[in-house]
Enzyme design. Structure first.
Site, PDB file in Angstrom:
ATOM      1  N   HIS A 113      43.698  25.711 -21.227  1.00 12.33           N
ATOM      2  CA  HIS A 113      43.190  25.813 -19.984  1.00 12.33           C
ATOM      3  C   HIS A 113      44.373  26.277 -18.932  1.00 12.33           C
ATOM      4  CE1 HIS A 113      39.234  23.665 -20.816  1.00 12.33           C
ATOM      5  NE2 HIS A 113      39.082  24.786 -21.067  1.00 12.33           N
ATOM      6  N   GLU A 208      34.724   5.890 -24.198  1.00 16.34           N
ATOM      7  CA  GLU A 208      33.360   5.736 -24.247  1.00 16.34           C
ATOM      8  C   GLU A 208      32.620   6.906 -25.136  1.00 16.34           C
ATOM      9  OE1 GLU A 208      32.327   5.716 -20.274  1.00 16.34           O
ATOM     10  OE2 GLU A 208      32.478   7.767 -19.835  1.00 16.34           O
TER      11      GLU A 208
HETATM   12  N1  APR Z   1      41.288   6.742 -22.892  1.00 19.03           N
HETATM   13  C1  APR Z   1      40.521   7.646 -23.636  1.00 19.03           C
HETATM   14  N2  APR Z   1      39.626   8.240 -22.889  1.00 19.03           N
HETATM   15  C2  APR Z   1      39.374   8.301 -21.558  1.00 19.03           C
HETATM   16  C3  APR Z   1      40.317   7.173 -20.738  1.00 19.03           C
HETATM   17  C4  APR Z   1      41.416   6.596 -21.473  1.00 19.03           C
HETATM   18  N3  APR Z   1      42.060   5.768 -20.830  1.00 19.03           N
HETATM   19  N4  APR Z   1      39.881   7.274 -19.642  1.00 19.03           N
HETATM   20  C5  APR Z   1      38.869   8.291 -19.439  1.00 19.03           C
HETATM   21  N5  APR Z   1      38.486   8.559 -20.629  1.00 19.03           N
HETATM   22  C6  APR Z   1      37.588   9.577 -21.196  1.00 19.03           C
HETATM   23  C7  APR Z   1      36.096   9.494 -20.278  1.00 19.03           C
HETATM   24  O1  APR Z   1      35.344   8.623 -20.752  1.00 19.03           O
HETATM   25  C8  APR Z   1      35.712  10.924 -20.445  1.00 19.03           C
HETATM   26  O2  APR Z   1      34.610  10.890 -21.465  1.00 19.03           O
HETATM   27  O3  APR Z   1      38.169  10.895 -20.850  1.00 19.03           O
HETATM   28  C9  APR Z   1      36.886  11.669 -20.828  1.00 19.03           C
HETATM   29  C10 APR Z   1      37.403  12.709 -19.642  1.00 19.03           C
HETATM   30  O4  APR Z   1      36.373  13.551 -19.521  1.00 19.03           O
HETATM   31  P1  APR Z   1      36.668  14.605 -18.257  1.00 19.03           P
HETATM   32  O5  APR Z   1      36.677  14.156 -16.952  1.00 19.03           O
HETATM   33  O6  APR Z   1      35.175  15.654 -18.332  1.00 19.03           O
HETATM   34  O7  APR Z   1      37.721  15.613 -18.693  1.00 19.03           O
HETATM   35  P2  APR Z   1      37.923  16.807 -20.106  1.00 19.03           P
HETATM   36  O8  APR Z   1      36.851  16.513 -21.076  1.00 19.03           O
HETATM   37  O9  APR Z   1      39.036  16.905 -20.339  1.00 19.03           O
HETATM   38  O10 APR Z   1      37.344  18.058 -18.971  1.00 19.03           O
HETATM   39  C11 APR Z   1      37.157  19.233 -19.691  1.00 19.03           C
HETATM   40  O11 APR Z   1      36.610  20.580 -17.530  1.00 19.03           O
HETATM   41  O12 APR Z   1      37.114  20.533 -15.327  1.00 19.03           O
HETATM   42  C12 APR Z   1      37.379  21.198 -16.696  1.00 19.03           C
HETATM   43  O13 APR Z   1      39.256  22.657 -17.153  1.00 19.03           O
HETATM   44  C13 APR Z   1      38.677  21.223 -16.651  1.00 19.03           C
HETATM   45  O14 APR Z   1      40.079  20.789 -18.852  1.00 19.03           O
HETATM   46  C14 APR Z   1      38.821  20.420 -18.062  1.00 19.03           C
HETATM   47  C15 APR Z   1      37.647  20.639 -18.681  1.00 19.03           C
END
Ligand code: APR
Length: 240
Positions: A113, A208
């Site tokens: 990304h 989760e």
């Molecule tokens: N340890 C493990 N997992 C965690 C932690 C932690 N400390 N804190 C949060 N999470 C998990 C959350 O439960 C969630 O399932 O990380 C995940 C984050 O999800 P998103 O916020 O949706 O991020 P991501 O999946 O990386 O998003 C994908 O979406 O907005 C676009 O381009 C952007 O790269 C990004 C893509």
């Protein structure tokens, strides 16, 4: 671990969850707002065309937080250590635009990304390293025009980077591990299924259960700084 024999080729996919304990906000844990902005107001080509100043200020703030405050956490370090000690093929694909994996020492890494510490000329596609704020009226070094420098970020509606390499690795791997991603955004959300169809054992390490958790062969829940190291140290122990 439930794999029958030690894996020879591993693909790891990381998302915002692995950087959460470094103080970087995830995307979907805050009522759909990302640092108080709707994603469509700051992370689409349309948003940049309509309000380049707002978009640049948003990424300038993310960039300065990354440069001045964020440090790799134990999960980034554990992954880099594993890559160093592992004798098979290892590819780390990250959806994150931060540089915490490389600062922790990861080597074979693809930022699908894009990267927050790079900007790109929208006219010539020249990519520049950048740690300082970008002003939208700024003249670009290559084309000399104002307003052409944009964050080197794959926005919604744009095609992720390195997809050929990624699909090849997914088809070849025998272990696929997804860490800290909610499984909401494609194509990354579909990687588990591809790896599984080609015979890989698939594992989710997340705080989760993610949206697609039921499709994984194995799911381990907890903070990344606790579960990533445990999982990969155990895997290394099965190699020797
Ligand atoms: N340890 C493990 N997992 C965690 C932690 C932690 N400390 N804190 C949060 N999470 C998990 C959350 O439960 C969630 O399932 O990380 C995940 C984050 O999800 P998103 O916020 O949706 O991020 P991501 O999946 O990386 O998003 C994908 O979406 O907005 C676009 O381009 C952007 O790269 C990004 C893509």
């Amino acid at each position: 671990m439930a794999t029958a024999s030690p894996p020879k080729r591993i693909v790891v996919l990381t998302g915002a969850g692995i950087s959460a304990e470094s103080g970087l906000k995830t995307f979907r844990d805050n009522n759909g707002l990302w640092e108080n902005h709707r994603v469509e107001d700051v992370a689409t080509p349309e948003a940049f065309a309509a309000n380049p100043g707002l978009v640049q200020r948003f990424y300038n703030a993310r960039r300065s937080q990354l440069v001045e405050e964020a440090q790799p956490n134990q999960a980034h370090i554990d992954l880099a250590e594993f890559e160093k000690d592992y004798s098979g093929e290892f590819l780390l694909i990250t959806q994150n635009v931060d540089d915490l994996h490389e600062r922790a020492g990861s080597k074979n890494l693809l930022h699908m990304h894009g990267e927050l510490l790079k900007v790109r000329c929208a006219k010539t596609d020249t990519i520049y390293d950048r740690t300082t704020p970008v002003y939208y009226e700024e003249l670009c070094d290559c084309c000399g025009l104002p307003g052409k420098l944009r964050p080197h970020i794959v926005w919604f509606g744009e095609i992720p980077l390195y997809m050929d390499k990624i699909y090849q690795a997914l088809e070849r791997c025998d272990l696929f591990v997804s860490i800290g991603t909610s499984g909401n955004v494609y194509p990354a959300a579909g990687f588990q299924q591809i790896a599984q169809e080609y015979g890989a054992h698939t594992v989710e390490l997340n705080l989760e259960a993610s949206k697609g958790a039921s499709r994984f062969d194995e799911c381990i829940q907890g903070p990344a700084t606790e579960i990533v190291g445990k999982f990969f140290k155990h895997l290394l122990a099965t190699q020797s």
